[in-house]
Design an enzyme around this catalytic site. Sequence first.
Site, PDB file in Angstrom:
ATOM      1  CD  GLN A  53      17.033 -62.370  39.346  1.00  0.00           C
ATOM      2  OE1 GLN A  53      17.605 -62.868  38.375  1.00  0.00           O
ATOM      3  NE2 GLN A  53      16.406 -63.123  40.242  1.00  0.00           N
ATOM      4  CB  SER A  54      24.354 -60.096  39.971  1.00  0.00           C
ATOM      5  OG  SER A  54      25.607 -60.130  39.331  1.00  0.00           O
ATOM      6  CG  ASN A  55      22.721 -60.871  33.965  1.00  0.00           C
ATOM      7  OD1 ASN A  55      21.854 -61.730  33.985  1.00  0.00           O
ATOM      8  ND2 ASN A  55      22.462 -59.598  33.699  1.00  0.00           N
TER       9      ASN A  55
ATOM     10  CB  ALA B 226      26.365 -63.032  41.012  1.00  0.00           C
TER      11      ALA B 226
END
Length: 337
Positions: free
Chosen positions: A83-85, A87
Amino acid sequence: MEKTVNLQRSVDKLPRIKLAKLPTPLQEMPCLSKFLDGPKLWIKRDDLTDIAFGGNKERKAEFVIADAIQKDADVIITTGAVQSNHARVTAAVAKKLGLKAVLVLRGKEPQEYDGNLLLDHLFGADIRFFQESQQQALPVMEKVAEELKRKGHKPYIVPGGASYPTGAVGYVNAMLELLNQAEGANLNISHIVHASGSGGTQAGLVIANKALETEIEILGMCVKSDANQWLTEKIVEIANGIGKLLDLKETVNQKDVVLLDDYAGEGYGIPTPEAIEAIKLVAQTEGILLDPVYTGKAMAGLIDLVKGKRFRKGDNVVFVHTGGTPALFAYRKHFRT
Ligand SMILES: *Cc1c(COP(=O)(O)O)cnc(C)c1O
Protein backbone atom coordinates in the site's frame (compact mmCIF):
# COMPACT_ATOMS: atom_id res chain seq x y z
CA MET A 1 14.88 37.22 5.68
CA GLU A 2 18.20 37.03 3.89
CA LYS A 3 18.61 33.46 5.06
CA THR A 4 15.27 32.57 3.50
CA VAL A 5 16.20 34.18 0.20
CA ASN A 6 19.55 32.38 0.13
CA LEU A 7 18.06 28.99 0.97
CA GLN A 8 15.35 29.39 -1.66
CA ARG A 9 17.99 30.39 -4.18
CA SER A 10 20.01 27.22 -3.46
CA VAL A 11 16.91 25.04 -3.83
CA ASP A 12 15.97 26.78 -7.06
CA LYS A 13 19.34 25.88 -8.58
CA LEU A 14 18.53 22.16 -8.51
CA PRO A 15 16.90 20.41 -11.46
CA ARG A 16 13.18 20.30 -10.80
CA ILE A 17 10.05 19.57 -12.79
CA LYS A 18 7.08 21.36 -11.32
CA LEU A 19 4.32 18.81 -10.80
CA ALA A 20 2.65 19.52 -7.49
CA LYS A 21 0.04 22.20 -7.07
CA LEU A 22 1.85 24.56 -4.74
CA PRO A 23 1.55 26.20 -2.32
CA THR A 24 -0.69 23.70 -0.59
CA PRO A 25 -3.27 25.34 1.70
CA LEU A 26 -2.43 26.12 5.31
CA GLN A 27 -5.72 25.90 7.18
CA GLU A 28 -6.94 26.33 10.72
CA MET A 29 -8.63 23.42 12.47
CA PRO A 30 -10.99 25.43 14.67
CA CYS A 31 -13.34 22.60 15.62
CA LEU A 32 -10.59 20.15 16.51
CA SER A 33 -8.76 22.86 18.47
CA LYS A 34 -11.92 23.64 20.40
CA PHE A 35 -12.68 19.98 21.02
CA LEU A 36 -9.20 19.29 22.39
CA ASP A 37 -9.05 22.60 24.29
CA GLY A 38 -5.29 23.02 23.85
CA PRO A 39 -3.15 25.05 21.47
CA LYS A 40 -4.35 26.43 18.16
CA LEU A 41 -4.10 23.64 15.60
CA TRP A 42 -3.34 24.19 11.92
CA ILE A 43 -3.02 21.79 9.05
CA LYS A 44 -0.71 22.02 6.05
CA ARG A 45 -2.59 20.25 3.29
CA ASP A 46 0.15 18.33 1.52
CA ASP A 47 -2.53 15.75 0.79
CA LEU A 48 -3.71 18.25 -1.83
CA THR A 49 -0.58 18.31 -3.99
CA ASP A 50 -2.86 17.37 -6.85
CA ILE A 51 -1.56 14.47 -8.96
CA ALA A 52 -2.99 11.00 -8.31
CA PHE A 53 -4.53 11.85 -4.89
CA GLY A 54 -1.45 13.79 -3.76
CA GLY A 55 0.76 13.46 -0.72
CA ASN A 56 4.27 14.26 0.43
CA LYS A 57 5.93 12.01 -2.19
CA GLU A 58 4.88 14.48 -4.87
CA ARG A 59 7.15 17.18 -3.46
CA LYS A 60 10.01 14.70 -3.56
CA ALA A 61 9.10 13.48 -7.05
CA GLU A 62 9.61 16.95 -8.53
CA PHE A 63 13.33 16.72 -7.81
CA VAL A 64 13.70 12.95 -8.26
CA ILE A 65 12.14 12.79 -11.69
CA ALA A 66 14.11 15.83 -12.87
CA ASP A 67 17.31 14.12 -11.77
CA ALA A 68 16.28 10.91 -13.56
CA ILE A 69 15.49 12.75 -16.79
CA GLN A 70 18.71 14.72 -16.60
CA LYS A 71 20.49 11.35 -16.40
CA ASP A 72 18.62 10.19 -19.52
CA ALA A 73 16.64 7.51 -17.70
CA ASP A 74 13.64 5.96 -19.43
CA VAL A 75 12.52 3.66 -16.59
CA ILE A 76 12.02 4.47 -12.91
CA ILE A 77 12.38 1.59 -10.47
CA THR A 78 11.29 2.01 -6.89
CA THR A 79 10.08 0.07 -3.87
CA GLY A 80 7.63 0.19 -0.99
CA ALA A 81 4.95 -1.72 0.84
CA VAL A 82 1.96 -3.11 -1.06
CA GLN A 83 0.00 0.00 0.00
CA SER A 84 2.90 2.37 -0.69
CA ASN A 85 1.87 5.95 -1.43
CA HIS A 86 5.34 6.59 -2.77
CA ALA A 87 4.98 3.78 -5.32
CA ARG A 88 1.61 5.15 -6.48
CA VAL A 89 2.90 8.70 -6.89
CA THR A 90 6.08 7.53 -8.62
CA ALA A 91 4.08 5.45 -11.10
CA ALA A 92 1.75 8.36 -11.88
CA VAL A 93 4.51 10.90 -12.31
CA ALA A 94 6.71 8.59 -14.38
CA LYS A 95 3.84 7.88 -16.75
CA LYS A 96 2.94 11.55 -16.99
CA LEU A 97 6.47 12.24 -18.19
CA GLY A 98 6.56 9.34 -20.61
CA LEU A 99 8.75 6.99 -18.55
CA LYS A 100 8.14 3.39 -17.59
CA ALA A 101 7.66 2.55 -13.91
CA VAL A 102 8.65 -0.69 -12.21
CA LEU A 103 7.39 -1.11 -8.63
CA VAL A 104 9.08 -3.72 -6.48
CA LEU A 105 6.60 -4.17 -3.65
CA ARG A 106 7.31 -5.79 -0.29
CA GLY A 107 4.87 -8.55 0.53
CA LYS A 108 2.55 -11.09 -1.04
CA GLU A 109 0.41 -10.26 -4.02
CA PRO A 110 -3.11 -9.82 -2.63
CA GLN A 111 -6.05 -11.44 -4.35
CA GLU A 112 -7.88 -8.14 -4.60
CA TYR A 113 -6.14 -5.03 -5.88
CA ASP A 114 -7.29 -2.20 -3.64
CA GLY A 115 -6.26 1.29 -2.50
CA ASN A 116 -2.82 2.31 -3.75
CA LEU A 117 -2.16 -1.04 -5.41
CA LEU A 118 -5.23 -0.66 -7.57
CA LEU A 119 -4.00 2.78 -8.59
CA ASP A 120 -0.49 1.45 -9.39
CA HIS A 121 -2.16 -0.99 -11.73
CA LEU A 122 -4.30 1.75 -13.23
CA PHE A 123 -1.18 3.79 -13.96
CA GLY A 124 0.19 0.87 -15.93
CA ALA A 125 3.13 0.19 -13.63
CA ASP A 126 5.08 -3.04 -13.98
CA ILE A 127 4.39 -4.45 -10.50
CA ARG A 128 6.61 -7.11 -8.91
CA PHE A 129 6.36 -8.56 -5.41
CA PHE A 130 9.13 -9.81 -3.14
CA GLN A 131 9.33 -11.36 0.33
CA GLU A 132 11.28 -9.25 2.78
CA SER A 133 12.11 -12.32 4.84
CA GLN A 134 14.10 -13.65 1.88
CA GLN A 135 15.47 -10.55 0.16
CA GLN A 136 16.22 -6.87 0.64
CA ALA A 137 14.66 -4.30 -1.65
CA LEU A 138 17.86 -2.84 -3.09
CA PRO A 139 19.30 -6.06 -4.58
CA VAL A 140 15.88 -6.87 -6.03
CA MET A 141 15.74 -3.44 -7.68
CA GLU A 142 19.32 -3.82 -8.92
CA LYS A 143 18.43 -7.12 -10.50
CA VAL A 144 15.47 -5.53 -12.27
CA ALA A 145 17.78 -2.73 -13.43
CA GLU A 146 20.22 -5.27 -14.92
CA GLU A 147 17.36 -7.02 -16.70
CA LEU A 148 16.19 -3.71 -18.16
CA LYS A 149 19.69 -2.66 -19.22
CA ARG A 150 20.08 -5.89 -21.19
CA LYS A 151 16.93 -4.86 -23.05
CA GLY A 152 18.48 -1.50 -23.92
CA HIS A 153 16.77 0.60 -21.26
CA LYS A 154 18.27 3.21 -18.99
CA PRO A 155 16.87 2.56 -15.51
CA TYR A 156 16.98 4.92 -12.51
CA ILE A 157 16.54 3.49 -9.02
CA VAL A 158 14.67 5.58 -6.44
CA PRO A 159 15.20 4.41 -2.85
CA GLY A 160 12.08 3.62 -0.77
CA GLY A 161 10.05 6.72 0.03
CA ALA A 162 12.44 8.76 -2.15
CA SER A 163 14.21 9.34 1.14
CA TYR A 164 17.62 10.36 -0.14
CA PRO A 165 18.90 13.93 -0.45
CA THR A 166 17.62 14.50 -4.00
CA GLY A 167 14.05 13.64 -2.97
CA ALA A 168 14.08 14.98 0.57
CA VAL A 169 15.04 18.45 -0.62
CA GLY A 170 11.35 18.71 -1.52
CA TYR A 171 10.76 19.27 2.19
CA VAL A 172 13.27 22.09 2.38
CA ASN A 173 11.08 23.67 -0.24
CA ALA A 174 7.99 22.82 1.83
CA MET A 175 9.47 24.50 4.91
CA LEU A 176 10.21 27.66 2.93
CA GLU A 177 6.67 27.61 1.58
CA LEU A 178 5.14 27.11 5.04
CA LEU A 179 7.15 29.93 6.62
CA ASN A 180 6.18 32.22 3.79
CA GLN A 181 2.50 31.41 4.36
CA ALA A 182 2.86 31.87 8.11
CA GLU A 183 4.43 35.27 7.60
CA GLY A 184 1.61 36.30 5.28
CA ALA A 185 -0.95 35.22 7.89
CA ASN A 186 0.95 36.84 10.78
CA LEU A 187 1.23 33.43 12.34
CA ASN A 188 3.97 32.47 14.74
CA ILE A 189 4.42 28.70 14.39
CA SER A 190 5.63 27.04 17.59
CA HIS A 191 5.62 23.38 16.52
CA ILE A 192 5.37 21.23 13.42
CA VAL A 193 4.02 17.69 13.83
CA HIS A 194 4.21 15.07 11.07
CA ALA A 195 4.48 11.35 10.41
CA SER A 196 7.96 9.93 9.84
CA GLY A 197 8.44 6.70 7.91
CA SER A 198 11.56 6.59 5.77
CA GLY A 199 12.87 9.89 7.12
CA GLY A 200 13.09 12.15 4.08
CA THR A 201 10.29 14.49 5.12
CA GLN A 202 11.76 15.06 8.55
CA ALA A 203 15.29 15.42 7.16
CA GLY A 204 14.18 18.19 4.80
CA LEU A 205 12.22 20.04 7.48
CA VAL A 206 14.98 19.74 10.07
CA ILE A 207 17.86 20.95 7.90
CA ALA A 208 15.75 23.86 6.64
CA ASN A 209 14.79 24.72 10.21
CA LYS A 210 18.44 24.71 11.20
CA ALA A 211 19.59 26.75 8.23
CA LEU A 212 16.85 29.32 8.84
CA GLU A 213 17.51 29.44 12.60
CA THR A 214 13.84 29.39 13.55
CA GLU A 215 12.51 28.66 17.05
CA ILE A 216 10.10 26.05 15.70
CA GLU A 217 10.16 22.59 17.27
CA ILE A 218 9.67 19.76 14.77
CA LEU A 219 8.12 16.60 16.18
CA GLY A 220 8.30 13.54 13.96
CA MET A 221 5.93 10.74 14.85
CA CYS A 222 7.52 7.41 14.00
CA VAL A 223 5.14 4.95 12.32
CA LYS A 224 7.45 1.93 12.64
CA SER A 225 8.18 0.01 15.82
CA ASP A 226 11.75 -0.33 17.12
CA ALA A 227 12.89 2.17 14.54
CA ASN A 228 13.89 5.13 16.67
CA GLN A 229 17.67 4.73 16.66
CA TRP A 230 18.25 3.73 13.04
CA LEU A 231 15.67 6.16 11.74
CA THR A 232 17.18 9.04 13.72
CA GLU A 233 20.59 8.19 12.25
CA LYS A 234 19.11 7.97 8.78
CA ILE A 235 17.39 11.35 9.14
CA VAL A 236 20.68 12.94 10.20
CA GLU A 237 22.45 11.39 7.23
CA ILE A 238 19.83 12.50 4.71
CA ALA A 239 19.69 16.00 6.24
CA ASN A 240 23.44 16.41 5.92
CA GLY A 241 23.29 15.02 2.40
CA ILE A 242 20.80 17.77 1.59
CA GLY A 243 23.18 20.25 3.21
CA LYS A 244 25.91 19.15 0.77
CA LEU A 245 23.54 19.31 -2.17
CA LEU A 246 22.58 22.87 -1.27
CA ASP A 247 26.06 23.92 -0.20
CA LEU A 248 24.91 24.83 3.32
CA LYS A 249 27.34 25.45 6.13
CA GLU A 250 24.91 24.18 8.78
CA THR A 251 24.88 20.53 9.74
CA VAL A 252 22.38 18.46 11.68
CA ASN A 253 23.12 16.06 14.52
CA GLN A 254 20.99 13.60 16.48
CA LYS A 255 20.00 16.29 19.01
CA ASP A 256 18.21 18.18 16.22
CA VAL A 257 15.96 15.23 15.46
CA VAL A 258 12.94 14.68 17.69
CA LEU A 259 11.36 11.39 16.76
CA LEU A 260 8.61 10.08 19.03
CA ASP A 261 7.99 6.37 18.85
CA ASP A 262 5.14 5.97 21.33
CA TYR A 263 2.49 5.91 18.62
CA ALA A 264 3.74 3.26 16.18
CA GLY A 265 1.84 0.41 17.84
CA GLU A 266 2.72 -3.06 16.68
CA GLY A 267 4.46 -1.89 13.56
CA TYR A 268 4.38 -0.36 10.12
CA GLY A 269 1.06 -0.73 8.36
CA ILE A 270 -0.74 -1.98 11.46
CA PRO A 271 -3.20 0.71 12.59
CA THR A 272 -3.52 1.35 16.31
CA PRO A 273 -6.95 1.83 17.94
CA GLU A 274 -5.86 5.40 18.78
CA ALA A 275 -5.05 6.08 15.11
CA ILE A 276 -8.47 4.82 14.01
CA GLU A 277 -10.08 7.07 16.66
CA ALA A 278 -7.98 10.03 15.52
CA ILE A 279 -9.01 9.50 11.90
CA LYS A 280 -12.68 9.44 12.93
CA LEU A 281 -12.29 12.51 15.13
CA VAL A 282 -10.65 14.62 12.42
CA ALA A 283 -13.19 13.45 9.84
CA GLN A 284 -16.07 14.32 12.15
CA THR A 285 -14.75 17.66 13.40
CA GLU A 286 -12.97 19.09 10.36
CA GLY A 287 -14.24 17.00 7.46
CA ILE A 288 -10.63 16.10 6.63
CA LEU A 289 -9.54 12.57 5.79
CA LEU A 290 -6.35 11.17 7.28
CA ASP A 291 -4.82 7.77 6.49
CA PRO A 292 -4.41 4.56 8.53
CA VAL A 293 -0.64 4.02 8.04
CA TYR A 294 0.91 7.45 8.63
CA THR A 295 -1.19 10.49 9.40
CA GLY A 296 -3.66 8.64 11.65
CA LYS A 297 -0.80 7.58 13.94
CA ALA A 298 0.79 11.03 13.80
CA MET A 299 -2.52 12.66 14.71
CA ALA A 300 -3.01 10.17 17.56
CA GLY A 301 0.40 11.33 18.78
CA LEU A 302 -0.54 14.99 18.49
CA ILE A 303 -3.79 14.40 20.41
CA ASP A 304 -1.90 12.57 23.14
CA LEU A 305 0.60 15.43 23.47
CA VAL A 306 -2.22 17.98 23.69
CA LYS A 307 -3.88 15.91 26.44
CA GLY A 308 -0.52 15.56 28.21
CA LYS A 309 -0.17 19.38 28.17
CA ARG A 310 2.94 19.32 26.02
CA PHE A 311 1.86 22.62 24.42
CA ARG A 312 0.84 25.99 25.80
CA LYS A 313 -2.52 27.57 25.09
CA GLY A 314 -1.06 30.28 22.86
CA ASP A 315 1.02 27.87 20.78
CA ASN A 316 0.36 27.42 17.07
CA VAL A 317 0.91 23.81 16.12
CA VAL A 318 1.00 22.89 12.43
CA PHE A 319 0.17 19.30 11.53
CA VAL A 320 1.56 18.36 8.13
CA HIS A 321 -0.98 16.21 6.32
CA THR A 322 1.36 14.08 4.24
CA GLY A 323 -1.41 12.30 2.32
CA GLY A 324 -2.05 8.58 2.07
CA THR A 325 -5.84 8.66 1.86
CA PRO A 326 -6.17 5.96 -0.88
CA ALA A 327 -5.05 3.41 1.73
CA LEU A 328 -8.26 4.08 3.69
CA PHE A 329 -10.11 1.79 1.30
CA ALA A 330 -7.67 -1.07 1.66
CA TYR A 331 -8.03 -0.83 5.45
CA ARG A 332 -11.81 -0.69 5.43
CA LYS A 333 -12.26 -3.51 7.92
CA HIS A 334 -10.60 -1.44 10.68
CA PHE A 335 -13.30 1.19 10.47
CA ARG A 336 -16.38 -1.00 10.73
CA THR A 337 -16.03 -2.09 14.32
C1 LIG B 1 5.78 8.31 3.00
C2 LIG B 1 4.76 8.94 3.85
C3 LIG B 1 5.09 9.57 5.06
C4 LIG B 1 6.46 9.56 5.64
O1 LIG B 1 7.38 10.33 4.94
P1 LIG B 1 8.90 9.93 4.98
O2 LIG B 1 9.55 10.98 4.21
O3 LIG B 1 8.98 8.57 4.34
O4 LIG B 1 9.32 9.87 6.41
C5 LIG B 1 4.09 10.19 5.79
N1 LIG B 1 2.82 10.17 5.35
C6 LIG B 1 2.46 9.56 4.21
C7 LIG B 1 1.03 9.56 3.84
C8 LIG B 1 3.42 8.93 3.42
O5 LIG B 1 3.05 8.34 2.29
